[in-house]
Design a protein around this motif. Structure first.
Motif, short mmCIF file in Angstrom:
data_model
loop_
_atom_site.label_atom_id
_atom_site.label_comp_id
_atom_site.label_asym_id
_atom_site.label_seq_id
_atom_site.Cartn_x
_atom_site.Cartn_y
_atom_site.Cartn_z
N UNK A 164 0.86 -1.17 0.00
CA UNK A 164 0.00 0.00 0.00
C UNK A 164 0.90 1.23 0.00
N UNK A 165 0.66 2.17 -0.91
CA UNK A 165 1.49 3.37 -0.99
C UNK A 165 0.69 4.56 -0.48
N UNK A 166 1.33 5.38 0.35
CA UNK A 166 0.64 6.53 0.93
C UNK A 166 1.59 7.71 1.07
N UNK A 167 1.17 8.71 1.82
CA UNK A 167 1.99 9.88 2.11
C UNK A 167 2.12 9.98 3.62
N UNK A 168 3.30 9.65 4.13
CA UNK A 168 3.53 9.73 5.57
C UNK A 168 3.67 8.37 6.21
N UNK A 169 4.49 8.29 7.22
CA UNK A 169 4.69 7.07 7.99
C UNK A 169 3.85 7.12 9.25
N UNK A 170 3.72 5.99 9.91
CA UNK A 170 3.03 5.97 11.20
C UNK A 170 3.69 6.94 12.17
N UNK A 171 5.03 6.93 12.21
CA UNK A 171 5.77 7.79 13.15
C UNK A 171 5.44 9.26 12.95
N UNK A 172 5.22 9.67 11.69
CA UNK A 172 4.90 11.07 11.43
C UNK A 172 3.41 11.33 11.56
N UNK A 173 2.60 10.50 10.93
CA UNK A 173 1.16 10.77 10.87
C UNK A 173 0.46 10.67 12.21
N UNK A 174 0.98 9.84 13.11
CA UNK A 174 0.29 9.69 14.39
C UNK A 174 0.42 10.93 15.27
N UNK A 175 1.34 11.82 14.93
CA UNK A 175 1.52 13.05 15.72
C UNK A 175 1.25 14.31 14.90
N UNK A 176 0.82 14.15 13.65
CA UNK A 176 0.60 15.30 12.79
C UNK A 176 -0.74 15.18 12.09
N UNK A 177 -1.53 16.23 12.16
CA UNK A 177 -2.80 16.27 11.46
C UNK A 177 -2.53 16.67 10.03
N UNK A 178 -2.96 15.85 9.08
CA UNK A 178 -2.62 16.05 7.67
C UNK A 178 -3.64 16.94 6.97
N UNK A 179 -3.59 18.21 7.27
CA UNK A 179 -4.33 19.29 6.59
C UNK A 179 -5.83 19.35 6.90
N UNK A 180 -6.56 18.28 6.68
CA UNK A 180 -8.00 18.28 6.94
C UNK A 180 -8.45 16.83 7.10
#
Length: 312
Positions: A164-180
């Motif tokens: 599965x390809x996405x934008x962001x890792x768990x380490x980043x996304x779990x602490x950052x709200x991705x725009x909306x």
């Protein structure tokens, strides 16, 4: 299927499907799988005869297939809208009919950049609902339709790989709200899909992972900065952190290395990124560098004096 013993073509004899291979990461992943010897079915909505809603006519799935073949693999372009279950079913039936197996499934469908731009800096309720829901269709529903339809073929033989390809890792996304909410859901859903499907695929000796490129110099990103892949460093003067960006080749090499690794099951269910996989497998970006975009962004938040050179 046994692993290839040809070090220059470790994926010879493998059958891959890269869903969403018109441009950017998907195209590079398809080409790098081809470089490693795979037969690669490439899908997307933009062909030489018709453009998708993204509105770019300069990249097509036919061109991607030709690049795969030129790289040493066998590229096969199949126009497919992954929101249409009947089209995806026809695609998988064709792969089954022509090859009798599917060894690698890369779920890279997106095509929502044109929706993301107008939503920057806006609250969720300030964004048009139709556009927000379209992000979810393009980034989540397409992925669900694809895996639901293709996994029965992938699991027919042991050793399959789902990426599965996405934008962001768990380490980043779990602490950052991705725009909306819409974009956040669209880019976190593939991480959870890989995590959950890892459990379902394990009895079939198959592996599911989620992989994110870093700051990707896609065709569209380069145009946004008014540069080319040859001149991209000119944009660093305006935006110094762009120095940690990476070409699409990097994530392509990441997934090709992962697919060629007979011990890839150790990654089952994990959220990975091109920089981390480069450290693991020893490959570099096209220019010989080894950028770590997500590592840099997290480190700079902790220490504003973090040097981008230390993450390249």
């Amino acid at each position: 299927m046994t692993e290839s013993t040809d070090r220059t073509r470790p994926l010879a004899g493998r059958i891959a499907l890269v869903a969403g291979a018109t441009r950017g990461a998907g195209r590079a992943i398809a080409v790098q799988l081809g470089t490693a010897g795979a037969t690669v079915y490439v899908t997307g909505r933009t062909t030489r005869a018709q453009a998708s809603e993204v509105g770019r006519t300069t990249e097509t799935i036919e061109e991607t297939a030709e690049l795969v073949t030129a790289a040493g693999g066998h590229g096969i372009a199949v126009p497919t809208d992954h929101l249409q279950a009947d089209q995806v079913r026809a695609l998988v039936d064709r792969i089954d009919r022509e090859q009798g197996r599917l060894d690698i499934l890369v779920d890279d469908v997106w095509g929502g950049e044109h929706l993301l731009g107008p939503s920057f800096g806006k609250k969720t309720w300030e964004i048009g609902l139709d556009g927000g829901l379209r992000m979810l269709e393009l980034g989540v529903r397409t992925h669900v339709v694809t895996v639901h339809t293709a996994l029965p073929l992938l699991t027919r033989h042991p050793g399959g790989l789902l990426v599965e390809v996405t934008d962001g890792t768990t380490a980043y996304n779990e602490t950052h709200y991705r725009e909306n909410v819409f974009y956040d859901l669209a880019k976190n859903a593939p991480i959870r899909m890989a995590f959950g499907l890892a459990t379902e695929l394990a009895p079939y000796e198959a592996t599911a992972v989620c992989v994110s490129p870093g700051w990707l110099r896609s065709e569209q990103m380069l145009e946004t900065f008014g540069v080319t892949e040859d001149t991209w460093r000119d944009a660093v003067a305006k935006l110094p952190d762009f120095a940690v960006s990476e070409s699409p080749v990097y994530v392509g090499r990441a997934i090709a290395a992962l697919a060629a690794d007979p011990g890839r099951a150790r990654w089952n269910g994990r959220s990975l990124d091109s920089g981390g996989l480069a450290r693991e497998y020893g490959f570099t970006d096209a220019d010989g560098s080894r950028p770590d975009s997500w590592g840099f962004m997290l480190a700079k938040e902790a220490d504003p004096d973090t040097r981008v050179e230390d993450y390249r």
